[in-house]
Design a protein around this motif. Structure first.
Motif, PDB file in Angstrom:
ATOM      1  N   GLU A 175      -1.030  12.909  -0.470  1.00 39.78           N
ATOM      2  CA  GLU A 175      -1.517  14.119  -1.132  1.00 39.78           C
ATOM      3  C   GLU A 175      -0.518  15.265  -1.040  1.00 39.78           C
ATOM      4  O   GLU A 175      -0.307  15.992  -2.009  1.00 39.78           O
ATOM      5  N   LYS A 176       0.130  15.413   0.107  1.00 39.93           N
ATOM      6  CA  LYS A 176       1.047  16.539   0.320  1.00 39.93           C
ATOM      7  C   LYS A 176       2.493  16.217  -0.041  1.00 39.93           C
ATOM      8  O   LYS A 176       3.326  17.111  -0.172  1.00 39.93           O
ATOM      9  N   GLY A 177       2.812  14.938  -0.160  1.00 45.17           N
ATOM     10  CA  GLY A 177       4.204  14.553  -0.369  1.00 45.17           C
ATOM     11  C   GLY A 177       4.960  14.560   0.953  1.00 45.17           C
ATOM     12  O   GLY A 177       4.387  14.280   2.003  1.00 45.17           O
ATOM     13  N   GLU A 178       6.234  14.916   0.922  1.00 43.79           N
ATOM     14  CA  GLU A 178       7.038  14.925   2.134  1.00 43.79           C
ATOM     15  C   GLU A 178       6.542  15.993   3.101  1.00 43.79           C
ATOM     16  O   GLU A 178       6.309  17.144   2.718  1.00 43.79           O
TER      17      GLU A 178
ATOM     18  N   ALA B 129       4.841   7.705   8.717  1.00 40.64           N
ATOM     19  CA  ALA B 129       5.962   8.327   9.425  1.00 40.64           C
ATOM     20  C   ALA B 129       7.003   7.234   9.618  1.00 40.64           C
ATOM     21  O   ALA B 129       6.886   6.409  10.528  1.00 40.64           O
ATOM     22  N   GLY B 130       7.993   7.194   8.731  1.00 38.93           N
ATOM     23  CA  GLY B 130       9.017   6.164   8.790  1.00 38.93           C
ATOM     24  C   GLY B 130      10.223   6.614   9.590  1.00 38.93           C
ATOM     25  O   GLY B 130      10.333   7.781   9.979  1.00 38.93           O
TER      26      GLY B 130
ATOM     27  N   ASP C 185      11.039  10.552   8.744  1.00 34.68           N
ATOM     28  CA  ASP C 185      10.647  10.632   7.340  1.00 34.68           C
ATOM     29  C   ASP C 185       9.130  10.510   7.246  1.00 34.68           C
ATOM     30  O   ASP C 185       8.583   9.413   7.261  1.00 34.68           O
ATOM     31  N   ILE C 186       8.438  11.662   7.179  1.00 37.40           N
ATOM     32  CA  ILE C 186       6.976  11.675   7.136  1.00 37.40           C
ATOM     33  C   ILE C 186       6.512  12.004   5.722  1.00 37.40           C
ATOM     34  O   ILE C 186       6.981  12.961   5.106  1.00 37.40           O
ATOM     35  N   TRP C 187       5.572  11.205   5.243  1.00 33.45           N
ATOM     36  CA  TRP C 187       5.107  11.357   3.859  1.00 33.45           C
ATOM     37  C   TRP C 187       3.594  11.220   3.811  1.00 33.45           C
ATOM     38  O   TRP C 187       3.006  10.361   4.472  1.00 33.45           O
ATOM     39  N   ASP C 188       2.960  12.104   3.046  1.00 35.20           N
ATOM     40  CA  ASP C 188       1.511  12.115   2.866  1.00 35.20           C
ATOM     41  C   ASP C 188       1.227  11.897   1.377  1.00 35.20           C
ATOM     42  O   ASP C 188       1.845  12.559   0.535  1.00 35.20           O
TER      43      ASP C 188
ATOM     44  N   MET D 242       0.851  -1.188   0.000  1.00 36.79           N
ATOM     45  CA  MET D 242       0.000   0.000   0.000  1.00 36.79           C
ATOM     46  C   MET D 242       0.885   1.235   0.000  1.00 36.79           C
ATOM     47  O   MET D 242       1.856   1.300   0.755  1.00 36.79           O
ATOM     48  N   ASP D 243       0.548   2.199  -0.848  1.00 37.11           N
ATOM     49  CA  ASP D 243       1.318   3.444  -0.875  1.00 37.11           C
ATOM     50  C   ASP D 243       0.412   4.672  -0.838  1.00 37.11           C
ATOM     51  O   ASP D 243       0.790   5.763  -1.257  1.00 37.11           O
TER      52      ASP D 243
END
Length: 271
Positions: free
Chosen positions: A101-104, A90-91, A96-99, A84-85
């Motif tokens: 819709e918003k990206g990084e 929040a890795g 390293d947080i990634w959304d 799933m992507d």
């Protein structure tokens, strides 16, 4: 007042009336650790692939409410394991947080630690890379030394090497405790709890009608349980019969014993 409890003292989240009452009429926002929560702990980290059943449940829950994965894994790795992507992740313990819709998702507490992490990884490869049963896992903002498959005497050697490395870089490196793993990260004040609070703010989940739920099993998840005290609900995943939980105290308020119980709980939440 000390809010910590032992695992055996916690009420089960599946049948706790107090939890149901706190969710009544409010919208949940689920923050989920990966290993030990969505997927069982396994001998080889790369084998912790999300089951089809759990993937279906997570997708159903994400259709109902916000779902964020908060993990010590690299963000890209956990996305591959989940298959799933399209979830917020929040890795690397929140580095390293990634959304989708918003990206990084940036946060001012962090800088570029590529050089420090790279040098630390190289040093660990040199010092522990030849020890049987020890695996080094480089990550974007940390490096993990897994020793679950190592002999008892080798585990002692790994601990001594890690302690020596920390002593060489006392102001640069810190260790994140975990289950049969030492994870070395930049020594800055950032953790899963701070990442969760940051996401609550960024995603607009701070209103009174939203209840943040955090499900985690590891020591690193205690920062998130602590951060949500008084504004959300922490749920520890673990059984009192597990030797690793015997002397464990936790800031969580409820417990789920197994990954199967997590699946059932999330399925109920998605209804």
């Amino acid at each position: 007042m000390d809010s910590a409890s032992t695992v055996g003292e916690l009420p089960r989240a599946l049948d706790a009336a107090a939890l149901t009452d706190r969710l009544d009429g409010r919208r949940p926002a689920a923050f989920l650790d990966y290993d030990g929560v969505l997927s069982p702990i396994v001998e080889r980290p790369e084998d912790a692939v999300l089951s089809d059943r759990m993937r279906t449940v997570v997708r159903e829950l994400a259709d109902r409410c916000p779902v964020c994965i908060v993990t010590g894994r690299d963000r890209e790795v956990v996305q591959q394991l989940m298959g799933m992507d399209d979830l917020v992740v929040a890795g690397s313990h929140g580095f390293d947080i990634w959304d989708p819709e918003k990206g990084e998702v940036s946060h001012t507490a962090l800088s570029d630690f590529t050089g420090l992490v790279g040098d630390t990884t190289a040093t660990l490869r040199d010092r522990v890379g030849g020890i049987p049963g020890v695996t080094i896992e480089p990550k974007r903002a940390s490096v993990a030394v897994h020793y679950r498959r190592a002999a008892p005497e080798a585990r002692v050697e790994v601990e001594q090497i890690v302690r020596a490395l920390l002593a060489e870089h006392p102001d640069q490196l810190a260790v994140v405790p975990g289950k049969m793993v030492y994870e070395l990260k930049p020594a800055i004040d950032w953790n899963k709890g701070k990442a969760v609070l940051h996401l609550i703010d960024v995603l607009g989940l701070g209103s009174d009608d939203v209840v943040p739920l955090y499900l985690g099993d590891d020591i690193t998840d205690e920062d998130a349980f602590r951060a949500l005290r008084g504004r959300g609900i922490g749920i520890l995943v673990g059984s009192p019969d597990d030797p690793e939980m015997t002397d464990r105290t936790t800031e969580a308020e409820f417990v789920l014993a197994t990954v199967d119980e997590v699946e059932q709980f999330l399925s109920n939440l998605a209804r």
